[in-house]
Design a protein around this motif. Structure first.
Motif, PDB file in Angstrom:
ATOM      1  N   GLY A  96     -31.014 -50.531 -35.437  1.00 16.79           N
ATOM      2  CA  GLY A  96     -30.815 -51.897 -35.924  1.00 16.79           C
ATOM      3  C   GLY A  96     -32.080 -52.551 -36.453  1.00 16.79           C
ATOM      4  O   GLY A  96     -32.001 -53.565 -37.151  1.00 16.79           O
ATOM      5  N   GLU A 122     -33.653 -41.046 -23.200  1.00 16.55           N
ATOM      6  CA  GLU A 122     -33.308 -42.453 -22.943  1.00 16.55           C
ATOM      7  C   GLU A 122     -34.094 -42.939 -21.730  1.00 16.55           C
ATOM      8  O   GLU A 122     -34.052 -42.333 -20.672  1.00 16.55           O
ATOM      9  CB  GLU A 122     -31.794 -42.580 -22.716  1.00 16.55           C
ATOM     10  CG  GLU A 122     -31.342 -43.920 -22.167  1.00 16.55           C
ATOM     11  CD  GLU A 122     -31.850 -45.134 -22.961  1.00 16.55           C
ATOM     12  OE1 GLU A 122     -31.776 -45.143 -24.201  1.00 16.55           O
ATOM     13  OE2 GLU A 122     -32.358 -46.076 -22.299  1.00 16.55           O
ATOM     14  N   THR A 128     -27.318 -47.565 -29.206  1.00 14.19           N
ATOM     15  CA  THR A 128     -26.139 -47.758 -30.045  1.00 14.19           C
ATOM     16  C   THR A 128     -26.170 -46.837 -31.265  1.00 14.19           C
ATOM     17  O   THR A 128     -25.132 -46.318 -31.686  1.00 14.19           O
ATOM     18  CB  THR A 128     -26.094 -49.243 -30.478  1.00 14.19           C
ATOM     19  OG1 THR A 128     -26.318 -50.041 -29.310  1.00 14.19           O
ATOM     20  CG2 THR A 128     -24.767 -49.615 -31.086  1.00 14.19           C
ATOM     21  N   GLN A 161     -23.185 -54.380 -34.236  1.00 16.47           N
ATOM     22  CA  GLN A 161     -23.095 -53.088 -33.544  1.00 16.47           C
ATOM     23  C   GLN A 161     -22.238 -52.039 -34.259  1.00 16.47           C
ATOM     24  O   GLN A 161     -22.544 -50.838 -34.200  1.00 16.47           O
ATOM     25  CB  GLN A 161     -22.610 -53.255 -32.107  1.00 16.47           C
ATOM     26  CG  GLN A 161     -21.158 -53.641 -31.967  1.00 16.47           C
ATOM     27  CD  GLN A 161     -20.675 -53.546 -30.518  1.00 16.47           C
ATOM     28  OE1 GLN A 161     -21.280 -52.849 -29.707  1.00 16.47           O
ATOM     29  NE2 GLN A 161     -19.594 -54.230 -30.194  1.00 16.47           N
ATOM     30  N   GLY A 182     -27.618 -51.417 -26.413  1.00 24.16           N
ATOM     31  CA  GLY A 182     -27.074 -52.769 -26.489  1.00 24.16           C
ATOM     32  C   GLY A 182     -25.557 -52.804 -26.405  1.00 24.16           C
ATOM     33  O   GLY A 182     -24.974 -53.818 -26.013  1.00 24.16           O
ATOM     34  N   PHE A 211     -18.053 -57.867 -29.614  1.00 23.98           N
ATOM     35  CA  PHE A 211     -17.445 -58.118 -30.904  1.00 23.98           C
ATOM     36  C   PHE A 211     -17.729 -56.970 -31.874  1.00 23.98           C
ATOM     37  O   PHE A 211     -18.863 -56.509 -31.988  1.00 23.98           O
ATOM     38  CB  PHE A 211     -17.959 -59.429 -31.496  1.00 23.98           C
ATOM     39  CG  PHE A 211     -17.106 -59.867 -32.628  1.00 23.98           C
ATOM     40  CD1 PHE A 211     -15.974 -60.621 -32.423  1.00 23.98           C
ATOM     41  CD2 PHE A 211     -17.402 -59.469 -33.907  1.00 23.98           C
ATOM     42  CE1 PHE A 211     -15.152 -60.967 -33.472  1.00 23.98           C
ATOM     43  CE2 PHE A 211     -16.582 -59.816 -34.964  1.00 23.98           C
ATOM     44  CZ  PHE A 211     -15.461 -60.560 -34.751  1.00 23.98           C
TER      45      PHE A 211
HETATM   46  C1  LIG Z   1     -26.498 -59.764 -24.887  1.00 30.96           C
HETATM   47  C2  LIG Z   1     -26.171 -59.177 -26.241  1.00 30.96           C
HETATM   48  C3  LIG Z   1     -24.981 -59.532 -26.868  1.00 30.96           C
HETATM   49  C4  LIG Z   1     -24.672 -58.986 -28.126  1.00 30.96           C
HETATM   50  N1  LIG Z   1     -23.429 -59.199 -28.649  1.00 30.96           N
HETATM   51  C5  LIG Z   1     -23.020 -58.459 -29.718  1.00 30.96           C
HETATM   52  C6  LIG Z   1     -21.661 -58.449 -30.129  1.00 30.96           C
HETATM   53  O1  LIG Z   1     -20.780 -59.086 -29.540  1.00 30.96           O
HETATM   54  N2  LIG Z   1     -21.333 -57.679 -31.220  1.00 30.96           N
HETATM   55  C7  LIG Z   1     -22.270 -56.936 -31.895  1.00 30.96           C
HETATM   56  O2  LIG Z   1     -21.898 -56.304 -32.888  1.00 30.96           O
HETATM   57  N3  LIG Z   1     -23.553 -56.916 -31.509  1.00 30.96           N
HETATM   58  C8  LIG Z   1     -23.939 -57.626 -30.411  1.00 30.96           C
HETATM   59  N4  LIG Z   1     -25.232 -57.529 -29.964  1.00 30.96           N
HETATM   60  C9  LIG Z   1     -26.217 -56.761 -30.769  1.00 30.96           C
HETATM   61  C10 LIG Z   1     -26.058 -55.239 -30.675  1.00 30.96           C
HETATM   62  O3  LIG Z   1     -25.667 -54.864 -29.368  1.00 30.96           O
HETATM   63  C11 LIG Z   1     -27.402 -54.601 -31.076  1.00 30.96           C
HETATM   64  O4  LIG Z   1     -27.731 -55.021 -32.386  1.00 30.96           O
HETATM   65  C12 LIG Z   1     -27.343 -53.086 -31.048  1.00 30.96           C
HETATM   66  O5  LIG Z   1     -26.888 -52.645 -29.791  1.00 30.96           O
HETATM   67  C13 LIG Z   1     -28.730 -52.501 -31.355  1.00 30.96           C
HETATM   68  O6  LIG Z   1     -28.614 -51.093 -31.385  1.00 30.96           O
HETATM   69  P1  LIG Z   1     -29.890 -50.136 -31.539  1.00 30.96           P
HETATM   70  O7  LIG Z   1     -29.401 -48.742 -31.535  1.00 30.96           O
HETATM   71  O8  LIG Z   1     -30.702 -50.617 -32.677  1.00 30.96           O
HETATM   72  O9  LIG Z   1     -30.751 -50.421 -30.213  1.00 30.96           O
HETATM   73  P2  LIG Z   1     -30.292 -50.279 -28.687  1.00 30.96           P
HETATM   74  O10 LIG Z   1     -28.827 -50.154 -28.568  1.00 30.96           O
HETATM   75  O11 LIG Z   1     -30.976 -51.379 -27.958  1.00 30.96           O
HETATM   76  O12 LIG Z   1     -30.894 -48.876 -28.266  1.00 30.96           O
HETATM   77  C14 LIG Z   1     -32.260 -48.652 -28.066  1.00 30.96           C
HETATM   78  C15 LIG Z   1     -32.368 -47.678 -26.883  1.00 30.96           C
HETATM   79  O13 LIG Z   1     -33.683 -47.120 -26.900  1.00 30.96           O
HETATM   80  C16 LIG Z   1     -34.137 -47.012 -25.570  1.00 30.96           C
HETATM   81  N5  LIG Z   1     -35.604 -46.972 -25.621  1.00 30.96           N
HETATM   82  C17 LIG Z   1     -36.437 -47.947 -26.047  1.00 30.96           C
HETATM   83  N6  LIG Z   1     -37.717 -47.537 -25.977  1.00 30.96           N
HETATM   84  C18 LIG Z   1     -37.684 -46.260 -25.496  1.00 30.96           C
HETATM   85  C19 LIG Z   1     -38.696 -45.292 -25.201  1.00 30.96           C
HETATM   86  N7  LIG Z   1     -39.990 -45.558 -25.396  1.00 30.96           N
HETATM   87  N8  LIG Z   1     -38.313 -44.089 -24.703  1.00 30.96           N
HETATM   88  C20 LIG Z   1     -36.992 -43.802 -24.519  1.00 30.96           C
HETATM   89  N9  LIG Z   1     -36.002 -44.682 -24.781  1.00 30.96           N
HETATM   90  C21 LIG Z   1     -36.348 -45.892 -25.267  1.00 30.96           C
HETATM   91  C22 LIG Z   1     -33.581 -48.257 -24.897  1.00 30.96           C
HETATM   92  O14 LIG Z   1     -33.532 -48.093 -23.501  1.00 30.96           O
HETATM   93  C23 LIG Z   1     -32.195 -48.380 -25.545  1.00 30.96           C
HETATM   94  O15 LIG Z   1     -31.196 -47.718 -24.810  1.00 30.96           O
HETATM   95  C24 LIG Z   1     -25.590 -58.106 -28.750  1.00 30.96           C
HETATM   96  C25 LIG Z   1     -26.799 -57.763 -28.127  1.00 30.96           C
HETATM   97  C26 LIG Z   1     -27.079 -58.280 -26.875  1.00 30.96           C
HETATM   98  C27 LIG Z   1     -28.385 -57.875 -26.192  1.00 30.96           C
END
Ligand SMILES: Cc1cc2nc3c(=O)[nH]c(=O)nc-3n(C[C@H](O)[C@H](O)[C@H](O)COP(=O)(O)OP(=O)(O)OC[C@H]3O[C@@H](n4cnc5c(N)ncnc54)[C@H](O)[C@@H]3O)c2cc1C
Length: 518
Positions: A484, A49, A30, A496, A99, A106
């Motif tokens: 996040g 990824e 994300t 998100q 995510g 939302f």
């Molecule tokens: C079921 C669910 C429902 C949710 N509902 C909502 C909602 O309605 N509204 C909202 O705002 N938020 C919602 N959230 C929360 C939101 O989606 C997350 O907070 C957000 O996506 C986190 O983003 P990020 O970039 O921190 O991590 P992520 O989006 O999880 O990205 C991390 C990425 O890193 C990759 N990765 C990890 N380790 C490695 C590695 N060693 N090598 C290469 N790649 C790697 C993973 O595969 C992943 O693609 C929800 C989350 C979930 C799981």
């Protein structure tokens, strides 16, 4: 380029043994996607990824399939299940878009106070939100259920009414969604449409196992490259040129402050009510008259929503918790089996749930191994602090008022009392925690017995503890964390929007710093 026809997206096994880039981003989630798209404007960027492409997977694209991706336990699933030490089943993303490919859709911005506290530049924050929203944010349609809940909230005194807005405001609102009017999901991977195709390389099924550092007589180690494995386990190396840094966007979830909570209802429509920002909220059980459902199931409501939980697939994890000492493989299988035994009709209807934002209860995380694909041990300590429990109770009282409101009367059978509805919820297999006889008469017990996650875990790499205010990892050079995990608590109603905004925001900042340095 238009998704999904990205010429810059390849399988990792096509990568050379060694490659060189200005920036290496670990995690195409994300935050990682908007960051990569931005940095590619005038640099060479490698985005690694560990999962595959979200495109062409109906479990990701279609609103109705929300539960399918979460319950797909295959190694190629975009969702990797993990279970907290509290026994709550949860999910980690494993797909380009992260995510945003799994979530409930939302979309809401952070409150101005959150932006101030973070020390962010408000103008750039707003520009960055708008950049994100042009591609992935929509106004949801309001149907019968949503309208009834909204009006019920207003009757219950949750005012003012703010209409449709992306802002996080006190009162009742209709929030945004990343599902378009046709029910199709738009994810952070779509933000790669902004990328400069000549500057970006995206590698799928590229799992980063190591970050390499050099010392060279310096006081602090400097990150210089990464080692990643492709789908066949073959190792590749990518090295930084003089520009750097490596940026981790993997949502390394140490959750020192997470939580969440909530409730279910029975026969179910599932709306999540967040009415007074950062204050309590509650849930309530409702029984719906089936003929009215079809019109309401698909969309989102206000600060809240949950169109998707209406899917009769019951293994979504949200609905399944197992007490810590009983978390054996057999007990988990039993939990899933109990959920599968439910008739699909049991899920026709909805839930209203509350989320406690910024709980003060804290938890911990321990790594179990050096393999980044193994789940760590996570303890949330739900309701450790009595104030969090009190917020749940107070919120619940408001939800009771909503359910008893005139506006909501069309969705409730008159002959069903509130304790009866609570009892239905307690006895549904929302989790396998021990149930108490007084759970339908004591809201305190009800909150404890029906606790679940809302998936907004943060805090693994907090600003000030792991990274500085520029998201640079303390104690080393050329390494940042932007995702996040840097938040102390969930910004806005849900995180998100702000995670995507942060990817764009920091991309702009990093490019600007570099140009100024030159
Ligand atoms: C079921 C669910 C429902 C949710 N509902 C909502 C909602 O309605 N509204 C909202 O705002 N938020 C919602 N959230 C929360 C939101 O989606 C997350 O907070 C957000 O996506 C986190 O983003 P990020 O970039 O921190 O991590 P992520 O989006 O999880 O990205 C991390 C990425 O890193 C990759 N990765 C990890 N380790 C490695 C590695 N060693 N090598 C290469 N790649 C790697 C993973 O595969 C992943 O693609 C929800 C989350 C979930 C799981």
């Amino acid at each position: 380029e238009k998704a999904p026809k990205y010429t810059f997206m390849h399988e990792a096994n096509s990568a050379p043994e060694v490659s060189y880039y200005d920036y290496i981003i670990v995690g195409g989630g994300t935050a990682g996607c908007p960051l990569a798209a931005t940095l590619s404007q005038n640099s060479t960027v490698l985005l690694l990824e560990r999962g595959g492409s979200p495109y062409g997977n109906p479990n990701i694209t279609n609103l109705e399939a929300f539960g399918e991706a979460l319950s797909d336990l295959s190694p190629s699933s975009p969702s990797q299940r993990f279970i907290s030490e509290d026994g709550v089943i949860n999910a980690r993303a494993r797909v380009l878009g992260g995510g945003s490919c799994l979530n409930a859709g939302f979309y809401t911005r952070a409150a101005p106070l959150y932006v101030d506290d973070a020390g962010w530049d408000g103008l750039l924050v707003n520009e960055s939100y708008r950049w994100v929203e042009k591609k992935v944010a929509f106004e949801p349609p309001m149907r019968l259920w949503q309208s009834a809940v909204r009006n019920g909230l207003l009757e219950a005194g949750v005012t003012p009414y703010n209409g449709f807005t992306y802002d996080h405001l006190i009162g009742t609102k209709v929030g945004g969604t990343i599902f378009d009017v046709e029910g199709h999901r738009h994810t952070a991977a779509d933000l790669l449409e902004y990328a400069n195709p000549n500057g970006l390389t995206v590698l799928l099924h590229a799992s980063v196992h190591k970050i390499m550092f050099r010392i060279n007589g310096k006081e602090k180690p400097t990150a210089q490259g990464v080692v990643f494995r492709d789908a066949s386990g073959i190792k590749h190396r990518s090295m930084l040129g003089p520009v750097g840094p490596i940026i981790s966007c993997i949502d390394s979830f140490l959750l020192s402050r997470l939580l969440c909570q909530c409730i279910t209802l029975n026969n179910h429509i599932f709306g999540m009510l967040n009415y007074r920002m950062s204050k309590q909220s509650g849930c309530k059980a409702i029984v719906l008259r089936p003929p009215q459902l079809a019109t309401v199931i698909r969309d989102q409501y206000s600060a809240i929503l949950m169109s998707n939980f209406l899917n009769p697939n019951l293994q979504i994890g949200q609905l399944s918790t197992v007490p810590p000492k009983e978390r054996t493989p057999d007990a988990l299988a039993k939990a899933i089996d109990a959920m599968q035994q439910l008739e699909p009709e049991a899920f026709i209807g909805g839930f209203i749930l509350e989320k406690i934002i910024g709980p003060i209860s804290t938890g911990n995380l321990l790594l179990r191994s050096k393999n980044p694909n193994d789940n760590p041990s996570v303890t949330f300590n739900y309701f450790k602090e009595p104030q969090d429990l009190q917020r749940c109770i107070d919120g619940f009282k408001i939800i009771e008022n909503v359910v008893e409101s005139k506006s909501f009367s069309e969705f409730k059978y008159d002959f069903l009392s509130l304790p009866f509805l609570l009892n239905l919820t307690v006895n549904a297999p929302v989790n396998l925690l021990p149930k108490h006889a007084n759970a339908s008469t004591s809201l305190e017990q009800f909150c404890k017995d029906t606790v679940m996650t809302i998936w907004h875990y943060h805090g693994g790499c907090q600003v000030g503890r792991v990274v500085d205010p520029d998201y640079k990892v303390l104690g080393v050079d050329a390494l940042r964390v932007i995702d996040g995990s840097t938040f102390n608590y969930s910004p806005g109603t849900n995180p998100q929007a702000t995670v995507m905004m942060l990817g764009r925001y920091m991309g702009v900042r990093i490019l600007k710093e570099r140009l100024e340095g030159q």
